[in-house]
Design an enzyme around this catalytic site. Structure first.
Site, short mmCIF file in Angstrom:
data_model
loop_
_atom_site.label_atom_id
_atom_site.label_comp_id
_atom_site.label_asym_id
_atom_site.label_seq_id
_atom_site.Cartn_x
_atom_site.Cartn_y
_atom_site.Cartn_z
N CYS A 2 -5.55 2.25 4.14
CA CYS A 2 -6.59 2.78 3.24
C CYS A 2 -7.10 4.11 3.79
CB CYS A 2 -7.74 1.78 3.18
SG CYS A 2 -7.18 0.09 2.87
N ARG A 27 -1.32 8.10 0.95
CA ARG A 27 -1.21 6.87 1.75
C ARG A 27 -1.00 5.64 0.87
NH1 ARG A 27 -4.71 8.65 6.29
NH2 ARG A 27 -5.13 6.54 6.96
N TRP A 79 -6.21 -0.18 -0.24
CA TRP A 79 -4.93 -0.82 -0.52
C TRP A 79 -5.18 -2.32 -0.34
CZ3 TRP A 79 -0.81 0.81 -2.89
CH2 TRP A 79 0.35 0.05 -2.85
N ASN A 105 -11.54 0.18 7.00
CA ASN A 105 -10.08 0.02 7.13
C ASN A 105 -9.85 -1.02 8.21
OD1 ASN A 105 -9.59 2.02 5.30
ND2 ASN A 105 -8.88 3.55 6.77
N GLY A 106 -8.78 -1.82 8.04
CA GLY A 106 -8.46 -2.81 9.07
C GLY A 106 -8.57 -4.21 8.51
N GLU A 486 19.23 4.17 8.40
CA GLU A 486 18.19 5.06 7.88
C GLU A 486 18.49 5.45 6.44
OE1 GLU A 486 15.35 5.86 8.40
OE2 GLU A 486 15.00 7.72 7.32
N LYS A 490 15.91 4.78 3.30
CA LYS A 490 15.43 5.84 2.39
C LYS A 490 15.64 5.41 0.95
CE LYS A 490 13.25 7.64 4.34
NZ LYS A 490 13.15 7.21 5.68
N GLU A 493 13.33 2.35 -0.11
CA GLU A 493 11.86 2.49 -0.21
C GLU A 493 11.43 3.43 -1.32
OE1 GLU A 493 9.83 4.10 3.20
OE2 GLU A 493 11.55 5.28 3.77
N HIS A 509 33.12 -9.20 8.22
CA HIS A 509 32.69 -10.52 8.74
C HIS A 509 31.73 -11.19 7.79
CE1 HIS A 509 34.70 -9.84 12.57
NE2 HIS A 509 34.26 -8.59 12.49
N LYS A 608 1.68 4.86 4.15
CA LYS A 608 2.28 5.84 5.04
C LYS A 608 2.22 5.38 6.49
CE LYS A 608 4.20 9.57 6.52
NZ LYS A 608 5.68 9.67 6.37
C1 AGP Z 1 9.91 5.37 6.84
O1 AGP Z 1 10.39 6.09 5.71
C2 AGP Z 1 8.87 4.36 6.46
N1 AGP Z 1 7.82 4.94 5.72
C3 AGP Z 1 8.42 3.49 7.61
O2 AGP Z 1 9.54 2.71 7.96
C4 AGP Z 1 7.93 4.20 8.89
O3 AGP Z 1 8.98 4.88 9.52
C5 AGP Z 1 7.40 3.12 9.84
O4 AGP Z 1 6.30 2.48 9.23
C6 AGP Z 1 6.98 3.68 11.20
O5 AGP Z 1 5.94 4.60 11.03
P1 AGP Z 1 5.52 5.52 12.29
O6 AGP Z 1 6.69 6.39 12.62
O7 AGP Z 1 4.33 6.30 11.81
O8 AGP Z 1 5.19 4.58 13.41
#
Ligand code: AGP
Length: 613
Positions: A2, A27, A79, A105-106, A486, A490, A493, A509, A608
């Site tokens: 948040c 975010r 959020w 937040n938290g 990776e 991408k 997500e 396998h 984020k």
């Molecule tokens: C990556 O595209 C994602 N948004 C997510 O996996 C991110 O890399 C992960 O949450 C780690 O975040 P950080 O690098 O800020 O620790």
């Protein structure tokens, strides 16, 4: 995660808050709200809305400001974690007597117990959230001193918090505190802005104070006082943030993600600037605060991270073992914190985190420190919690990464890991000539990435052909295995397509059973070790009628007979090959998601920075 923005000063607080919340939109959130202290200082007015900031702005238009606007306010983008996204669950939350407003937040782990106690003591709740217990505790503890009331309330909490509080009893004061969720204080001559992220502050000031866990700040427009959890006054250093507002704006790009893909040549230049010593065949990473002897003594290296940063760490494993002969293990941070990691005398842990706030990675840092490891951080956000608690490490200097899908952070993380591996290697068996050659290769990285970006239109056309797929495989081996993971992440997500990154040799396998004409396969086959074996795997995929998209080295015409489409990347040294390949995957994923009309910068269900477990 948040977003929090708080203001105390002499300007229009509503404008500062709403503008700040807009800077935090990236975010991800599902409701927003603001609490303002009316200019007659008599009562706090609360405005909240489900949906976006624009919905909140519409609500605010229905509550026109007083003749003299409020100069004290707190705002929040939520959020949903406890309780659905409804207006009652949106922040800020008001105390029962209406004298206090809080944003949080938290996660408060003991909120149900606290809620029951408060209800027994006559408090009534308007929301399902854990956060609301805090503002009622503050009311209950208040005896004239707002800071002490906040401290007394926080002492009863178990869990994590980043909070900001205002009260009609103190019309010029804002109180904020943190434990496990960041709070940053923007320092200006006649006003104070508190926020969960510097993005909401940099348009007002570049001078910020990062609170430590347990800190409570009490601020007016002129004064800032910070006490520790033990209620002891503390002086926290002021950090200069070298970002500007322009870097946080989209700059004419359709999405932050596309902007940040295009920023990668410059970001990599910034990540390596002043750190390359080609004549000495090594690098200068002063932030590591380690002598060659320290580096030579590292007996074992652990890397802990999450998501994209984890995959960058997997590239690091190859780098440190190939060039520094250091036994290296990569750990998913959440696993690391809950297993029994073996930490010996000369064990070093590298924590990789763009945000520097990822809860699992932070917990891994704390566990490693508790067990006696030396911990280095590789972070992008200056002054972030992981960067500060690691104590030393290397900043990416990649500039703000706003898009939820990490792009320039990954390529800069790999570049920095290569710098670290060279530096460590040169204290061992890496020769001057070998070091020089590697540093020269790193100097070429911005141009290599620019060359991939020039392929954007071609990649876009290829991507469109596969935008309707619902399943994908990304295959690679060696340095291409983390790149495959990776690339799949991408695509997952931002396009919501189910994509799996897989080791090329593993497909047969079992997962090969999934292949069919509806399941495209992206094969990572740049001209490095293992290419031919992966091509054989791609032939197996083609034999099952899966469409094959190869990412290969420019000039490789032979590959065209083994695939339906080819994306070419420039030739580069094997140890840097994940960078141009992943940039091609980023562009591929972006245009598939764009073709599918997805919310690329704020994908559903994502934040984020994952500051909760
Ligand atoms: C990556 O595209 C994602 N948004 C997510 O996996 C991110 O890399 C992960 O949450 C780690 O975040 P950080 O690098 O800020 O620790």
């Amino acid at each position: 995660m948040c977003g929090i923005v708080g203001y105390a000063g002499n300007r229009n607080a509503r404008n500062v808050i709403v503008t700040g919340l807009r800077r935090l939109e990236y975010r991800g959130y599902d409701s927003a709200g603001i609490a303002e202290l009316n200019s007659d200082n008599s009562a706090i007015s609360l405005t909240r809305a489900v949906g976006k900031i624009s919905d909140l702005a519409t609500r605010l238009e229905q509550h026109p400001e007083e003749s003299t606007p409020a100069t004290l306010a707190v705002g929040h983008t939520r959020w949903a974690t406890h309780g659905a996204p409804t207006e009652n669950n949106a922040h800020p939350h008001m105390s029962q007597n209406g004298a206090f407003a809080l944003v949080h937040n938290g996660i408060i782990e003991n909120y149900l117990t606290l809620r029951q106690h408060l209800i027994q003591q006559g408090f009534s709740f308007n929301s399902e959230t854990d956060s609301e217990v805090i503002v009622h505790l503050i009311e209950q503890c208040y005896e004239g001193d707002l800071t002490r009331a906040v401290a007394a309330a926080l002492e009863q909490l178990q869990g994590t918090y980043g909070i900001a509080v205002i009260s009609s009893h103190h019309p010029d004061t804002i109180v904020a505190a943190r434990k496990g969720s960041p709070i940053v204080v923007g320092v200006c001559p006649t006003e104070t802005i508190v926020a969960s992220d510097i993005s909401a502050i940099v348009q007002h000031t570049n001078q910020v104070i990062f609170l430590n866990d347990g800190d409570i700040v009490t601020a007016t427009g002129e004064d800032i006082d910070i006490v520790s959890a033990a209620n002891v006054p503390v002086a926290r250093e002021t950090t200069h943030i070298d970002w500007d507002v322009g870097e946080i704006e989209k700059g004419g790009y359709e999405h932050f993600m596309l902007k940040e893909i295009h920023e990668q040549p410059e970001a990599i230049s910034n990540a390596t600037r002043g750190r390359l010593l080609p004549k000495d065949g090594t690098t200068k990473l002063s932030g590591m605060q380690m002598t060659p002897a320290d580096l030579a003594h590292i007996d074992r290296l652990l890397i802990a991270a999450c998501g994209t940063s984890l995959y960058a760490g997997m590239v690091g494993e190859y780098l440190f073992e190939d060039f520094a002969d250091i036994s290296t293990e990569v750990h998913q941070a959440a696993e690391f914190r809950y297993r029994n990691p073996i930490i010996e005398r000369d064990t070093c842990l590298i924590a990789i985190s763009q945000s520097g706030e990822t809860a699992d990675t932070l917990a891994a840092v704390r566990e490693a420190i508790r067990k006696g490891a030396d911990v280095l951080g590789i972070c992008n956000v200056v002054g972030s919690t992981i960067a500060r608690e690691a104590g030393h490490g290397v900043y990416l200097h990649a500039g703000p990464e706003i898009g939820v899908a990490s792009t320039k952070a990954f390529t800069c993380q790999v570049a920095v890991l290569a710098l670290m591996a060279i530096t460590a290697g040169r204290t061992r068996r890496l020769s001057l000539n070998a070091g020089t050659a590697m540093v020269r290769e790193i100097e070429r990285l911005p141009d290599l990435v620019r060359a991939v970006i020039t392929q954007e239109e071609k990649i876009k056309q290829i991507a469109k052909n596969y935008a309707k797929a619902e399943d994908f495989f990304f295959l690679g081996r060696g340095y291409m295995y983390p790149a495959a993971l990776e690339g799949a992440l991408k695509l997952k997500e931002i396009s919501y397509i189910h994509a799996e990154g897989y080791h090329a040799a593993e497909l047969k396998h079992g997962p090969i059973a999934l292949l069919c004409p509806e399941v495209p396969v992206v094969g990572l086959v740049p001209d490095i070790q293992g290419k031919d074996k992966t091509i054989s795997n791609l032939q197996e995929c083609a034999a099952r009628k899966s469409p094959v998209i190869a990412i290969a080295t420019e000039g490789d015409k032979e590959i065209e007979q083994h695939c339906n489409d080819v994306i070419y990347v420039p030739r580069c040294a094997e140890f840097l090959s994940p960078i141009p390949v992943v940039v091609a995957e980023q562009i591929f994923a972006y245009y598939i998601a764009r073709e599918r009309g997805c919310a690329i910068d704020q994908p559903r269900n994502l934040a984020k920075s994952v500051t909760v477990e």
